[in-house]
Design a protein around this motif. Structure first.
Motif, PDB file in Angstrom:
ATOM      1  N   PHE A  38      -9.709   1.690  10.592  1.00 43.79           N
ATOM      2  CA  PHE A  38     -10.850   0.890  11.038  1.00 43.79           C
ATOM      3  C   PHE A  38     -11.515   0.199   9.844  1.00 43.79           C
ATOM      4  CE2 PHE A  38     -15.429   0.483  11.752  1.00 43.79           C
ATOM      5  CZ  PHE A  38     -15.441  -0.332  12.876  1.00 43.79           C
ATOM      6  N   MET A  39     -11.758   0.961   8.774  1.00 45.76           N
ATOM      7  CA  MET A  39     -12.441   0.398   7.610  1.00 45.76           C
ATOM      8  C   MET A  39     -11.601  -0.681   6.932  1.00 45.76           C
ATOM      9  SD  MET A  39     -14.173   3.835   6.001  1.00 45.76           S
ATOM     10  CE  MET A  39     -14.949   2.974   4.627  1.00 45.76           C
ATOM     11  N   ALA A  40     -10.286  -0.439   6.844  1.00 42.28           N
ATOM     12  CA  ALA A  40      -9.401  -1.418   6.202  1.00 42.28           C
ATOM     13  C   ALA A  40      -9.265  -2.681   7.034  1.00 42.28           C
ATOM     14  CB  ALA A  40      -8.027  -0.791   5.971  1.00 42.28           C
ATOM     15  N   THR A  41      -9.476  -2.557   8.347  1.00 38.99           N
ATOM     16  CA  THR A  41      -9.393  -3.712   9.237  1.00 38.99           C
ATOM     17  C   THR A  41     -10.679  -4.517   9.238  1.00 38.99           C
ATOM     18  OG1 THR A  41      -7.839  -2.528  10.686  1.00 38.99           O
ATOM     19  CG2 THR A  41      -8.949  -4.444  11.619  1.00 38.99           C
ATOM     20  N   GLU A  42     -11.808  -3.817   9.168  1.00 34.54           N
ATOM     21  CA  GLU A  42     -13.104  -4.472   9.316  1.00 34.54           C
ATOM     22  C   GLU A  42     -13.699  -4.980   8.003  1.00 34.54           C
ATOM     23  OE1 GLU A  42     -14.749  -5.122  12.251  1.00 34.54           O
ATOM     24  OE2 GLU A  42     -12.805  -4.530  13.064  1.00 34.54           O
ATOM     25  N   ASN A  43     -13.181  -4.495   6.864  1.00 38.60           N
ATOM     26  CA  ASN A  43     -13.740  -4.870   5.574  1.00 38.60           C
ATOM     27  C   ASN A  43     -12.667  -5.486   4.680  1.00 38.60           C
ATOM     28  OD1 ASN A  43     -16.554  -3.570   5.811  1.00 38.60           O
ATOM     29  ND2 ASN A  43     -15.191  -1.861   6.289  1.00 38.60           N
ATOM     30  N   THR A  44     -13.106  -6.113   3.606  1.00 34.95           N
ATOM     31  CA  THR A  44     -12.188  -6.727   2.654  1.00 34.95           C
ATOM     32  C   THR A  44     -12.090  -5.861   1.405  1.00 34.95           C
ATOM     33  OG1 THR A  44     -12.733  -8.954   3.427  1.00 34.95           O
ATOM     34  CG2 THR A  44     -11.715  -8.769   1.263  1.00 34.95           C
ATOM     35  N   TYR A  45     -10.886  -5.453   1.072  1.00 35.77           N
ATOM     36  CA  TYR A  45     -10.647  -4.658  -0.135  1.00 35.77           C
ATOM     37  C   TYR A  45      -9.561  -5.323  -0.968  1.00 35.77           C
ATOM     38  CZ  TYR A  45     -13.215  -1.029   2.362  1.00 35.77           C
ATOM     39  OH  TYR A  45     -14.183  -0.330   3.024  1.00 35.77           O
ATOM     40  N   ASP A  46      -9.591  -5.021  -2.258  1.00 34.00           N
ATOM     41  CA  ASP A  46      -8.562  -5.541  -3.155  1.00 34.00           C
ATOM     42  C   ASP A  46      -7.323  -4.659  -3.142  1.00 34.00           C
ATOM     43  OD1 ASP A  46     -10.018  -7.838  -4.474  1.00 34.00           O
ATOM     44  OD2 ASP A  46     -11.402  -6.206  -4.882  1.00 34.00           O
ATOM     45  N   VAL A  47      -7.525  -3.348  -2.984  1.00 30.38           N
ATOM     46  CA  VAL A  47      -6.421  -2.390  -2.963  1.00 30.38           C
ATOM     47  C   VAL A  47      -6.796  -1.238  -2.041  1.00 30.38           C
ATOM     48  CG1 VAL A  47      -4.992  -0.794  -4.340  1.00 30.38           C
ATOM     49  CG2 VAL A  47      -5.760  -2.944  -5.351  1.00 30.38           C
ATOM     50  N   LEU A  48      -5.804  -0.694  -1.351  1.00 27.65           N
ATOM     51  CA  LEU A  48      -5.973   0.515  -0.546  1.00 27.65           C
ATOM     52  C   LEU A  48      -5.188   1.645  -1.212  1.00 27.65           C
ATOM     53  CD1 LEU A  48      -5.277  -1.015   2.997  1.00 27.65           C
ATOM     54  CD2 LEU A  48      -7.473  -0.856   1.813  1.00 27.65           C
ATOM     55  N   VAL A  49      -5.843   2.787  -1.424  1.00 24.48           N
ATOM     56  CA  VAL A  49      -5.180   3.978  -1.954  1.00 24.48           C
ATOM     57  C   VAL A  49      -5.105   4.981  -0.811  1.00 24.48           C
ATOM     58  CG1 VAL A  49      -5.286   5.851  -3.645  1.00 24.48           C
ATOM     59  CG2 VAL A  49      -6.040   3.544  -4.277  1.00 24.48           C
ATOM     60  N   ILE A  50      -3.903   5.241  -0.320  1.00 26.11           N
ATOM     61  CA  ILE A  50      -3.734   5.998   0.928  1.00 26.11           C
ATOM     62  C   ILE A  50      -2.892   7.245   0.706  1.00 26.11           C
ATOM     63  CG2 ILE A  50      -2.889   5.904   3.302  1.00 26.11           C
ATOM     64  CD1 ILE A  50      -3.325   2.931   3.322  1.00 26.11           C
ATOM     65  N   ASP A  51      -3.460   8.390   1.063  1.00 28.42           N
ATOM     66  CA  ASP A  51      -2.696   9.639   1.064  1.00 28.42           C
ATOM     67  C   ASP A  51      -1.724   9.599   2.243  1.00 28.42           C
ATOM     68  OD1 ASP A  51      -1.869  12.219   0.468  1.00 28.42           O
ATOM     69  OD2 ASP A  51      -3.442  13.130   1.698  1.00 28.42           O
ATOM     70  N   ARG A  52      -0.527  10.095   2.033  1.00 25.03           N
ATOM     71  CA  ARG A  52       0.476  10.007   3.101  1.00 25.03           C
ATOM     72  C   ARG A  52       0.195  10.972   4.249  1.00 25.03           C
ATOM     73  NH1 ARG A  52       7.074   9.749   2.426  1.00 25.03           N
ATOM     74  NH2 ARG A  52       7.565  10.047   4.632  1.00 25.03           N
ATOM     75  N   MET A  53      -0.238  12.187   3.930  1.00 25.40           N
ATOM     76  CA  MET A  53      -0.479  13.202   4.961  1.00 25.40           C
ATOM     77  C   MET A  53      -1.960  13.214   5.316  1.00 25.40           C
ATOM     78  SD  MET A  53       2.632  14.246   5.193  1.00 25.40           S
ATOM     79  CE  MET A  53       2.545  15.744   6.174  1.00 25.40           C
ATOM     80  N   LEU A  54      -2.287  12.659   6.487  1.00 22.04           N
ATOM     81  CA  LEU A  54      -3.675  12.530   6.906  1.00 22.04           C
ATOM     82  C   LEU A  54      -3.854  13.055   8.325  1.00 22.04           C
ATOM     83  CD1 LEU A  54      -4.339   8.866   5.721  1.00 22.04           C
ATOM     84  CD2 LEU A  54      -5.382  10.912   4.732  1.00 22.04           C
ATOM     85  N   PRO A  55      -5.051  13.565   8.663  1.00 22.34           N
ATOM     86  CA  PRO A  55      -5.328  13.933  10.055  1.00 22.34           C
ATOM     87  C   PRO A  55      -5.563  12.711  10.920  1.00 22.34           C
ATOM     88  CG  PRO A  55      -7.261  14.332   8.672  1.00 22.34           C
ATOM     89  CD  PRO A  55      -6.148  13.927   7.754  1.00 22.34           C
ATOM     90  N   ARG A  56      -5.361  12.850  12.211  1.00 22.13           N
ATOM     91  CA  ARG A  56      -5.600  11.847  13.243  1.00 22.13           C
ATOM     92  C   ARG A  56      -4.574  10.709  13.232  1.00 22.13           C
ATOM     93  NH1 ARG A  56     -11.439   9.699  13.537  1.00 22.13           N
ATOM     94  NH2 ARG A  56     -10.771   9.144  15.649  1.00 22.13           N
ATOM     95  N   ARG A  57      -4.163  10.252  12.079  1.00 20.30           N
ATOM     96  CA  ARG A  57      -3.115   9.240  11.972  1.00 20.30           C
ATOM     97  C   ARG A  57      -2.571   9.313  10.550  1.00 20.30           C
ATOM     98  NH1 ARG A  57      -1.691   3.731  13.969  1.00 20.30           N
ATOM     99  NH2 ARG A  57      -3.288   3.818  15.586  1.00 20.30           N
ATOM    100  N   ASP A  58      -1.256   9.493  10.406  1.00 23.45           N
ATOM    101  CA  ASP A  58      -0.706   9.656   9.066  1.00 23.45           C
ATOM    102  C   ASP A  58      -0.728   8.340   8.302  1.00 23.45           C
ATOM    103  OD1 ASP A  58       2.249   8.421   8.892  1.00 23.45           O
ATOM    104  OD2 ASP A  58       1.929   9.210  10.909  1.00 23.45           O
ATOM    105  N   GLY A  59      -0.617   8.456   6.983  1.00 22.63           N
ATOM    106  CA  GLY A  59      -0.766   7.295   6.122  1.00 22.63           C
ATOM    107  C   GLY A  59       0.231   6.191   6.386  1.00 22.63           C
ATOM    108  N   LEU A  60       1.493   6.535   6.656  1.00 25.66           N
ATOM    109  CA  LEU A  60       2.501   5.511   6.902  1.00 25.66           C
ATOM    110  C   LEU A  60       2.201   4.758   8.189  1.00 25.66           C
ATOM    111  CD1 LEU A  60       5.868   7.200   5.839  1.00 25.66           C
ATOM    112  CD2 LEU A  60       4.134   6.017   4.460  1.00 25.66           C
ATOM    113  N   SER A  61       1.658   5.457   9.174  1.00 26.69           N
ATOM    114  CA  SER A  61       1.280   4.805  10.423  1.00 26.69           C
ATOM    115  C   SER A  61       0.123   3.829  10.194  1.00 26.69           C
ATOM    116  CB  SER A  61       0.887   5.849  11.469  1.00 26.69           C
ATOM    117  OG  SER A  61       0.366   5.237  12.632  1.00 26.69           O
ATOM    118  N   VAL A  62      -0.824   4.223   9.333  1.00 27.93           N
ATOM    119  CA  VAL A  62      -1.935   3.340   8.993  1.00 27.93           C
ATOM    120  C   VAL A  62      -1.412   2.050   8.365  1.00 27.93           C
ATOM    121  CG1 VAL A  62      -3.953   3.038   7.488  1.00 27.93           C
ATOM    122  CG2 VAL A  62      -3.617   5.198   8.700  1.00 27.93           C
ATOM    123  N   ILE A  63      -0.495   2.202   7.412  1.00 22.03           N
ATOM    124  CA  ILE A  63       0.046   1.034   6.710  1.00 22.03           C
ATOM    125  C   ILE A  63       0.810   0.131   7.677  1.00 22.03           C
ATOM    126  CG2 ILE A  63       1.623   0.283   4.887  1.00 22.03           C
ATOM    127  CD1 ILE A  63       1.038   3.048   3.548  1.00 22.03           C
TER     128      ILE A  63
END
Length: 229
Positions: A38-63
């Motif tokens: 949600f945050m990556a969709t609604e805001n503007t960032y220069d870089v995203l640092v994403i852990d692969r193993m996450l609750p609710r939705r894993d990192g690869l799914s987010v990407i």
């Protein structure tokens, strides 16, 4: 530079935020995949640092979902899974870099800085346009009718956020959180002052107003932006 850290380990996230802040980098934090998406969709960032193993939705799914939405913000994947096949999977999911845990922060910082300078983002994500006003995020320039307008860094961030949300009302709270990085209202007129200065710079000597004040709500930038609606 402004980055988003998506990491469920709160202690690790706090360490990263502090270290990035000391390096002059502003960061936001999300503790699960859904919030991060949600945050990556609604805001503007220069870089995203994403852990692969996450609750609710894993990192690869987010990407993968971000790429499906056409959001091409550079992504650095952090993961305890460091085998070659794991790295290949992460890169094929849309990641731009992959750093196995444990890692040295200096290496992480260097990789983030490289991604922040990357010019591979599609042009439409780099350039915002409203009428004859154009903002180039890569070169940090603003032009109207081809004439360059000189803005201060905060004015540039303010205009960038308004243009990213062109045609929509942007509230004071949204501006405080996304332009000033305040998560509370300091009860000052800082927003009004900066909006007034920005309006003067982008509208002086031009016929058509763009920056509109929506009484009781906030601000909106759009073509034919008559004020005080």
């Amino acid at each position: 530079m402004k980055i988003l850290i998506i990491e469920d380990d709160l202690e690790a996230a706090a360490y990263l935020a502090k270290a990035f802040r000391e390096a002059g980098i502003v960061s936001d934090h999300a503790s699960d995949g859904e919030s991060g998406l949600f945050m990556a969709t609604e805001n503007t960032y220069d870089v995203l640092v994403i852990d692969r193993m996450l609750p609710r939705r894993d990192g690869l799914s987010v990407i993968s979902e971000l790429r499906r939405k056409g959001i091409h913000t550079p992504v650095l994947i952090l993961s305890a899974l460091g085998q070659v096949d794991d790295r290949v999977t992460g890169l094929r999911a849309g990641g731009d870099d992959y750093l196995p845990k444990p890692y040295a922060f200096n290496e992480l910082l260097a990789r983030v800085e490289v991604l922040g300078r990357r010019k591979g983002t599609p042009e439409q994500d780099m350039v915002y346009r409203v009428g004859d006003l154009e903002l180039d995020r890569l070169s940090h320039t603003v032009r109207r009718q081809g004439r360059e307008l000189l803005l201060q860094p905060r004015e540039f961030r303010l205009l960038e956020y308004l243009m990213k949300n062109a045609g929509q009302v942007v509230t004071r709270t949204m501006l405080l959180e996304n332009v000033w990085d305040y998560h509370f209202d300091p009860q000052t007129n800082v927003i009004d002052v900066h909006v007034s200065r920005l309006r003067s710079k982008i509208e002086k000597d031009f016929d058509q107003p763009l920056l509109r004040t929506v009484r009781g709500a906030g601000y909106m930038i759009k073509e034919d932006g008559r004020t005080d609606a």
